[in-house]
Design an enzyme around this catalytic site. Structure first.
Site, PDB file in Angstrom:
ATOM      1  N   GLU A   6      -8.770  -0.976   6.530  1.00 43.27           N
ATOM      2  CA  GLU A   6      -7.537  -1.249   7.277  1.00 43.27           C
ATOM      3  C   GLU A   6      -7.821  -1.244   8.774  1.00 43.27           C
ATOM      4  OE1 GLU A   6      -4.431   1.756   6.841  1.00 43.27           O
ATOM      5  OE2 GLU A   6      -2.925   0.200   7.112  1.00 43.27           O
ATOM      6  N   GLU A  50      -3.463   9.884  17.988  1.00 47.16           N
ATOM      7  CA  GLU A  50      -4.029  11.241  17.980  1.00 47.16           C
ATOM      8  C   GLU A  50      -5.043  11.388  16.835  1.00 47.16           C
ATOM      9  OE1 GLU A  50      -0.739  10.595  18.130  1.00 47.16           O
ATOM     10  OE2 GLU A  50      -0.391  11.145  20.217  1.00 47.16           O
ATOM     11  N   GLN A  72       0.868  -1.191   0.000  1.00 50.65           N
ATOM     12  CA  GLN A  72       0.000   0.000   0.000  1.00 50.65           C
ATOM     13  C   GLN A  72       0.901   1.237   0.000  1.00 50.65           C
ATOM     14  OE1 GLN A  72      -1.724   0.352   3.817  1.00 50.65           O
ATOM     15  NE2 GLN A  72      -3.174   1.953   3.295  1.00 50.65           N
ATOM     16  N   GLY A  73       0.949   1.964  -1.117  1.00 43.04           N
ATOM     17  CA  GLY A  73       1.840   3.120  -1.234  1.00 43.04           C
ATOM     18  C   GLY A  73       1.097   4.421  -1.008  1.00 43.04           C
ATOM     19  N   SER A  86       5.045  -1.143   3.788  1.00 43.67           N
ATOM     20  CA  SER A  86       5.215  -2.516   4.289  1.00 43.67           C
ATOM     21  C   SER A  86       5.190  -3.491   3.124  1.00 43.67           C
ATOM     22  CB  SER A  86       4.085  -2.882   5.255  1.00 43.67           C
ATOM     23  OG  SER A  86       4.017  -1.957   6.301  1.00 43.67           O
ATOM     24  N   SER A 101       1.812   6.645   2.269  1.00 43.82           N
ATOM     25  CA  SER A 101       2.619   7.623   3.024  1.00 43.82           C
ATOM     26  C   SER A 101       3.831   8.100   2.227  1.00 43.82           C
ATOM     27  CB  SER A 101       3.119   7.000   4.324  1.00 43.82           C
ATOM     28  OG  SER A 101       2.050   6.498   5.072  1.00 43.82           O
TER      29      SER A 101
HETATM   30  C1  LIG Z   1       4.884  -0.440  11.188  1.00 41.36           C
HETATM   31  C2  LIG Z   1       4.403   0.566  10.191  1.00 41.36           C
HETATM   32  C3  LIG Z   1       3.943   0.133   8.960  1.00 41.36           C
HETATM   33  C4  LIG Z   1       3.496   1.062   8.005  1.00 41.36           C
HETATM   34  N1  LIG Z   1       3.073   0.596   6.787  1.00 41.36           N
HETATM   35  C5  LIG Z   1       2.677   1.485   5.849  1.00 41.36           C
HETATM   36  C6  LIG Z   1       2.295   1.040   4.536  1.00 41.36           C
HETATM   37  O1  LIG Z   1       2.338  -0.167   4.235  1.00 41.36           O
HETATM   38  N2  LIG Z   1       1.933   1.967   3.628  1.00 41.36           N
HETATM   39  C7  LIG Z   1       1.878   3.291   3.922  1.00 41.36           C
HETATM   40  O2  LIG Z   1       1.499   4.068   3.050  1.00 41.36           O
HETATM   41  N3  LIG Z   1       2.243   3.763   5.146  1.00 41.36           N
HETATM   42  C8  LIG Z   1       2.642   2.889   6.098  1.00 41.36           C
HETATM   43  N4  LIG Z   1       3.029   3.349   7.345  1.00 41.36           N
HETATM   44  C9  LIG Z   1       3.079   4.788   7.598  1.00 41.36           C
HETATM   45  C10 LIG Z   1       1.990   5.285   8.549  1.00 41.36           C
HETATM   46  O3  LIG Z   1       0.751   5.287   7.913  1.00 41.36           O
HETATM   47  C11 LIG Z   1       2.423   6.688   9.007  1.00 41.36           C
HETATM   48  O4  LIG Z   1       3.607   6.549   9.766  1.00 41.36           O
HETATM   49  C12 LIG Z   1       1.359   7.340   9.840  1.00 41.36           C
HETATM   50  O5  LIG Z   1       0.252   7.671   9.058  1.00 41.36           O
HETATM   51  C13 LIG Z   1       1.887   8.634  10.540  1.00 41.36           C
HETATM   52  O6  LIG Z   1       2.493   9.469   9.629  1.00 41.36           O
HETATM   53  P1  LIG Z   1       3.948  10.081   9.899  1.00 41.36           P
HETATM   54  O7  LIG Z   1       4.834   8.967  10.313  1.00 41.36           O
HETATM   55  O8  LIG Z   1       4.330  10.889   8.724  1.00 41.36           O
HETATM   56  O9  LIG Z   1       3.770  11.017  11.173  1.00 41.36           O
HETATM   57  P2  LIG Z   1       3.159  12.499  11.195  1.00 41.36           P
HETATM   58  O10 LIG Z   1       1.878  12.528  10.419  1.00 41.36           O
HETATM   59  O11 LIG Z   1       4.217  13.442  10.785  1.00 41.36           O
HETATM   60  O12 LIG Z   1       2.814  12.669  12.722  1.00 41.36           O
HETATM   61  C14 LIG Z   1       3.806  13.013  13.714  1.00 41.36           C
HETATM   62  C15 LIG Z   1       3.092  13.183  15.046  1.00 41.36           C
HETATM   63  O13 LIG Z   1       2.148  14.276  14.961  1.00 41.36           O
HETATM   64  C16 LIG Z   1       0.841  13.857  15.333  1.00 41.36           C
HETATM   65  N5  LIG Z   1      -0.167  14.535  14.509  1.00 41.36           N
HETATM   66  C17 LIG Z   1      -0.155  14.680  13.159  1.00 41.36           C
HETATM   67  N6  LIG Z   1      -1.258  15.327  12.741  1.00 41.36           N
HETATM   68  C18 LIG Z   1      -2.014  15.587  13.853  1.00 41.36           C
HETATM   69  C19 LIG Z   1      -3.278  16.233  14.077  1.00 41.36           C
HETATM   70  N7  LIG Z   1      -4.004  16.734  13.080  1.00 41.36           N
HETATM   71  N8  LIG Z   1      -3.735  16.299  15.353  1.00 41.36           N
HETATM   72  C20 LIG Z   1      -3.009  15.789  16.398  1.00 41.36           C
HETATM   73  N9  LIG Z   1      -1.791  15.191  16.245  1.00 41.36           N
HETATM   74  C21 LIG Z   1      -1.312  15.089  14.992  1.00 41.36           C
HETATM   75  C22 LIG Z   1       0.829  12.367  15.064  1.00 41.36           C
HETATM   76  O14 LIG Z   1      -0.148  11.710  15.858  1.00 41.36           O
HETATM   77  C23 LIG Z   1       2.258  11.966  15.452  1.00 41.36           C
HETATM   78  O15 LIG Z   1       2.360  11.787  16.837  1.00 41.36           O
HETATM   79  C24 LIG Z   1       3.475   2.445   8.310  1.00 41.36           C
HETATM   80  C25 LIG Z   1       3.931   2.880   9.577  1.00 41.36           C
HETATM   81  C26 LIG Z   1       4.406   1.962  10.504  1.00 41.36           C
HETATM   82  C27 LIG Z   1       4.890   2.468  11.822  1.00 41.36           C
END
Ligand SMILES: Cc1cc2nc3c(=O)[nH]c(=O)nc-3n(C[C@H](O)[C@H](O)[C@H](O)COP(=O)(O)OP(=O)(O)OC[C@H]3O[C@@H](n4cnc5c(N)ncnc54)[C@H](O)[C@@H]3O)c2cc1C
Length: 386
Positions: free
Chosen positions: A246, A369, A128-129, A163, A131
């Protein structure tokens, strides 16, 4: 809910139980370390192929696509029986629980017949692409772009945390096709062949030692227009369908895994002096209660899907529950098992692996969050946050 099984449901359960008894493989006894994961992967792929042939891999899908049109209660029975048989998980989980249901919901007939059978058989693994480095929680900020060139889109950009991309054959990719439109309106969902020229996958190593997710780069990658899932520039609706599935679907398999971990920890604590220690007794009783509440919320979510055909906000509640539960539980396990649980040599490193891996639970599939924001807005009716 009335959980007394009808004669038809009992027949379903007995058929499944008998099938699992004669078909579930011996538990994997080889290595699961990153450097020699290949054989373990093929073991899981073989198991899913068998489950698909038996009609047990995607039971909630329509019969015409290899499912059984299963209802809530049958899905709950399946989860219980899978746990009872200690059968391995299904490897193509993103295909079975997220992407397949999205193709069924919005795909063309050609896409359904081309892709669905190979998702069920695990012949083609999906990732799933969504992020990107600057688009995680706010995935609609994504910048990977696709421009039309004849009957193909040409894709350029980068995804992250994808992933299974290192083993995947196909990707459900979100791309920006109209840079002028408001951010939710210019997105398209594309089905992209991961073996296309211009796709580069770079694994990211986690603190567990595993490298199960990746950076994926797209450099002039061509994808046919026929591979648009849903409509051009309306990919946000497609993405929401995937994200709701999901959050709603991860629960079932996970509850089985957690129950096994909890039962094992209780058994170990019972055999030691710690079983009399009020501190651990309290924590284990609390873990049991939380897991039971989670199981029932999971049932509620399945009820909703079976009644309306779509997951609701229960999916967000469920995801919050299991992710925060697992972090507390893994902490309890570390405390109750003692310092040697931190060693990779103890129980094949299972406890330390689970403890470290649990840190990601409150990030993947939506951070806590973001999920609380969804509950505040959609369940409590509060206005949107800033
Ligand atoms: C094990 C694992 C597997 C994954 N697999 C995939 C995958 O297969 N495909 C894919 O596309 N992605 C995948 N992801 C990515 C995942 O979807 C993102 O990490 C997640 O959506 C958070 O985005 P970010 O890491 O950019 O954090 P950010 O969005 O930058 O967030 C940083 C912090 O800010 C907080 N925050 C952000 N916005 C708000 C708001 N509006 N209000 C309050 N707090 C806020 C968040 O809660 C977090 O604590 C995976 C992540 C993990 C850890």
């Amino acid at each position: 809910m009335d959980l007394n099984l009808t004669p038809e449901q009992l027949q379903f359960r007995d058929e499944l139980r008998a099938w699992l008894q004669s078909n579930a493989p011996q538990p994997w006894s080889g290595s699961t370390a990153e450097e020699d994961k290949g054989p373990y992967f093929e073991y899981l792929r073989g198991w899913q192929r068998k489950a698909g042939e038996g009609g047990w891999a995607a039971i909630s899908w329509p019969k015409e696509y290899g499912g059984r049109d299963a209802k809530l209660i049958e899905m709950a029975i399946l989860q219980e029986e899978w746990a009872r048989a200690e059968a391995p998980p299904l490897i193509n989980s993103l295909g079975l629980y997220l992407i397949g249901p999205t193709i069924i919901a919005v795909g063309t007939d050609e896409q359904k017949s081309r892709f669905l059978p190979k998702i069920v058989s695990a012949e083609e693994i999906w990732c799933q692409g969504f992020s990107e480095p600057n688009a995680g929680s706010d995935v609609a900020s994504l910048a990977t772009k696709a421009t039309l060139d004849g009957d193909h889109f040409v894709i350029n950009g980068q995804k992250i945390w994808t992933s299974l991309a290192h083993v995947a054959d196909w990707c459900l990719l979100l791309v920006r096709t109209d840079p002028e439109a408001p951010k939710h309106k210019g997105i398209t969902a594309l089905l992209v062949d991961m073996r296309s020229p211009g796709v580069t996958v770079r694994p990211l190593r986690q603190m567990t030692g595993d490298a199960s997710f990746n950076e994926v780069f797209f450099d002039n990658v061509r994808a046919p227009v026929a591979n648009v899932l849903g409509e051009v520039d309306k990919g946000w609706q497609t993405a929401i369908t995937t994200l709701m599935n999901e959050r709603a679907n991860l629960g079932g398999g996970i509850s089985i895994l957690f129950k096994r971990n909890l039962d094992e920890l209780i058994e170990r604590v019972r055999q030691t002096k710690r079983g009399k220690n009020p501190l651990y007794r309290q924590k284990l009783a609390q873990a049991y209660i939380e897991l039971e509440v989670f199981r029932l919320t999971n049932m509620r979510s399945l009820t909703r899907i079976s009644q309306t055909g779509a997951p609701g906000p229960e999916g967000s509640i469920l995801k919050l529950q299991w992710s925060e539960f697992n972090q507390r539980f893994q902490q309890t396990a570390m405390e109750a098992l003692g310092p040697h649980a931190q060693l990779w040599g103890f129980d094949g490193g299972r406890w330390v692996f689970n403890y470290l891996r649990a840190r990601a639970n409150t990030i993947e599939a939506g951070t806590s969050e973001i999920l609380r924001n969804i509950v505040a807005e959609r369940v409590l009716g509060l206005p949107k946050s800033y």
